[in-house]
Design a protein around this motif. Structure first.
Motif, PDB file in Angstrom:
ATOM      1  N   LYS A  15       0.797  -1.224   0.000  1.00 47.97           N
ATOM      2  CA  LYS A  15       0.000   0.000   0.000  1.00 47.97           C
ATOM      3  C   LYS A  15       0.830   1.274   0.000  1.00 47.97           C
ATOM      4  N   TYR A  16       0.211   2.306  -0.533  1.00 51.78           N
ATOM      5  CA  TYR A  16       0.726   3.681  -0.459  1.00 51.78           C
ATOM      6  C   TYR A  16      -0.066   4.356   0.655  1.00 51.78           C
ATOM      7  N   TRP A  17       0.605   4.708   1.729  1.00 51.91           N
ATOM      8  CA  TRP A  17      -0.098   5.435   2.801  1.00 51.91           C
ATOM      9  C   TRP A  17       0.874   6.450   3.370  1.00 51.91           C
ATOM     10  N   LYS A  19       2.675  10.629   2.227  1.00 51.92           N
ATOM     11  CA  LYS A  19       3.494  11.319   1.225  1.00 51.92           C
ATOM     12  C   LYS A  19       4.665  11.984   1.917  1.00 51.92           C
ATOM     13  N   ARG A  70     -10.287  19.840  -8.275  1.00 53.12           N
ATOM     14  CA  ARG A  70      -9.147  18.932  -8.465  1.00 53.12           C
ATOM     15  C   ARG A  70      -9.039  18.520  -9.953  1.00 53.12           C
ATOM     16  N   SER A 139      -2.341   7.168  -6.351  1.00 54.33           N
ATOM     17  CA  SER A 139      -2.556   5.806  -6.840  1.00 54.33           C
ATOM     18  C   SER A 139      -2.979   5.774  -8.311  1.00 54.33           C
ATOM     19  N   ARG A 142      -0.694   4.158 -10.906  1.00 51.51           N
ATOM     20  CA  ARG A 142      -0.662   2.697 -11.060  1.00 51.51           C
ATOM     21  C   ARG A 142      -1.776   2.197 -11.970  1.00 51.51           C
ATOM     22  N   THR A 190      -6.587  11.558   0.955  1.00 51.25           N
ATOM     23  CA  THR A 190      -5.634  12.686   1.014  1.00 51.25           C
ATOM     24  C   THR A 190      -5.562  13.245   2.432  1.00 51.25           C
ATOM     25  N   MET A 239      -0.956  -1.666   7.312  1.00 50.06           N
ATOM     26  CA  MET A 239      -1.369  -0.286   7.013  1.00 50.06           C
ATOM     27  C   MET A 239      -2.512   0.147   7.935  1.00 50.06           C
TER      28      MET A 239
HETATM   29  C1  DP6 Z   1      -5.298   3.276   0.990  1.00 53.36           C
HETATM   30  O1  DP6 Z   1      -4.134   7.691  -4.207  1.00 53.36           O
HETATM   31  O2  DP6 Z   1      -6.360   8.026  -3.091  1.00 53.36           O
HETATM   32  O3  DP6 Z   1      -5.918   3.141  -1.303  1.00 53.36           O
HETATM   33  O4  DP6 Z   1      -2.687  10.697  -3.543  1.00 53.36           O
HETATM   34  O5  DP6 Z   1      -4.060  11.672  -1.734  1.00 53.36           O
HETATM   35  O6  DP6 Z   1      -5.141  11.020  -3.908  1.00 53.36           O
HETATM   36  P1  DP6 Z   1      -4.046  10.733  -2.905  1.00 53.36           P
HETATM   37  O7  DP6 Z   1      -4.338   9.305  -2.288  1.00 53.36           O
HETATM   38  P2  DP6 Z   1      -4.877   7.969  -2.973  1.00 53.36           P
HETATM   39  O8  DP6 Z   1      -4.466   6.908  -1.832  1.00 53.36           O
HETATM   40  C2  DP6 Z   1      -4.696   5.536  -1.919  1.00 53.36           C
HETATM   41  C3  DP6 Z   1      -4.452   4.918  -0.598  1.00 53.36           C
HETATM   42  C4  DP6 Z   1      -4.840   3.483  -0.440  1.00 53.36           C
HETATM   43  C5  DP6 Z   1      -3.659   2.550  -0.680  1.00 53.36           C
HETATM   44  C6  DP6 Z   1      -3.211   2.365  -2.116  1.00 53.36           C
HETATM   45  O9  DP6 Z   1      -4.030   2.406  -3.045  1.00 53.36           O
HETATM   46  O10 DP6 Z   1      -2.006   2.131  -2.275  1.00 53.36           O
END
Ligand code: DP6
Length: 325
Positions: A15-17, A19, A70, A139, A142, A190, A239
């Motif tokens: 996951k991306y959590w 910045k 946005r 995200s 990706r 966000t 996460m």
């Molecule tokens: C929990 O891409 O929606 O789904 O960059 O602020 O728009 P912003 O965030 P976003 O975050 C996704 C977070 C997640 C984990 C993931 O998809 O990696």
């Protein structure tokens, strides 16, 4: 010039959590995801010298002023890169409702970036498209490449991009999305990830991620579903442990979320390899092998839900000839 693009949402296995740089949405860590077939966005962008302002619309969906702004910001960015002084009309349709945790901002900004770049006649490589999509929503980068995708976190706008590791045809797995709530989440991703560094577990998460990512990539390489599933499920819990322990604490789950998680564990005690992963919402993605789809779907129908959506691996964002207007 009128162009239309389709992009699929993606489910992250790493996951991306958080910045490390907000303006360019540079994440703390690399992440890895799969595009999913049933959740996608179609966006048409028309650029014309006759328009006197940007007009943004959504089919079958409400949109807030901040969402519209946005989108406008992303159109503005692409217009300035293209060095064209014209305004645009943008119409968007999602295959499933926004805000249910099926990553509509990912598919939305990927489709918008591709359609708007084409409509402004900006010639971009796939790598460049991923970088621009990232500026709209992290995200979203990706959702540009095909299938199983790695987002290299990087340290700046130039080296933070996504690339396909394997095409969507690589592995017959499926994602059964158990929608337990289909209303908009109260804390956006966000806003939610703003507080990430306040969790006492966050530094530990960052330390452990490179090895977890390496192991997940290897299990993908080996098509070892058991290892793959265990890693993606423990990553999701990792996460959510950070989310729960942030200040203020984020609890995205509902009772039905926990019921679905328990059902997935029960399936495993019966020898069925099913694994759960959850993004920033209450809905549960159950990942299984295609051969087990029916049995997993049956089991998940027995827990409280609003909708069950079966997804297969999906391809790259692409331009299509059917326009929305
Ligand atoms: C929990 O891409 O929606 O789904 O960059 O602020 O728009 P912003 O965030 P976003 O975050 C996704 C977070 C997640 C984990 C993931 O998809 O990696």
């Amino acid at each position: 010039m009128k162009c239309t693009a389709i992009a699929h949402a993606n489910i992250a296995f790493i996951k991306y959590w958080g910045k490390k740089q907000d303006e360019y949405r540079i994440p703390y860590n690399d992440s890895l995801s799969l595009n999913i077939s049933g959740a996608y966005t179609t966006t048409t962008v028309e650029v014309s010298p006759t328009y006197t302002e940007d007009v943004i619309g959504f089919i079958d969906a409400q949109s807030s002023e901040s969402e519209i702004n946005r989108v406008k910001k992303q159109v503005d960015l692409i217009r300035s890169k293209a060095k064209k002084p014209f305004f645009a009309k943008v119409l968007t349709q999602n295959s499933i409702p926004k805000g249910i945790g099926a990553a509509s901002s990912a598919s939305g900004f990927a489709a918008l970036t591709l359609a708007a770049s084409a409509a402004f006649m900006l010639k971009l490589s796939e790598k460049e498209l991923t970088k621009i999509a990232r500026l709209g929503s992290g995200s979203a980068c990706r959702s540009i490449p095909d299938g199983f995708v790695l987002w290299h976190a990087g340290n700046s706008h130039d080296d933070s991009y996504a690339q396909s590791l394997h095409p969507h045809t690589y592995w017959d797995i499926c994602d059964i999305l158990v929608v337990v709530d289909n209303t908009m989440k109260k804390v956006s991703t966000t806003d939610g990830m703003d507080g990430v560094t306040t969790s006492p577990f966050f530094q530990q998460r960052l330390v452990s991620l490179p090895q977890r990512l390496q192991q997940l990539k290897q299990s993908l390489e080996d098509k070892d579903f058991s290892i793959f599933g265990h890693i993606l499920e423990s990553e999701s819990y990792n996460m959510h442990a950070v989310m729960l322990t942030q200040e203020p604490s984020l609890l995205y789950w509902q009772p039905a979320t926990v019921a679905a998680l328990l059902k997935v564990r029960e399936l495993r005690t019966k020898g069925i390899l099913a694994f759960a992963t959850i993004d920033a919402g209450p809905n549960v993605h159950v990942i299984c092998q295609a051969k087990d789809e029916t049995i997993v779907l049956d089991a998940m129908s027995s827990v409280s839900h609003k909708q069950l959506l079966v997804n297969y691996p999906a391809g790259a964002a692409r331009l299509i000839s059917d326009h929305l207007f």
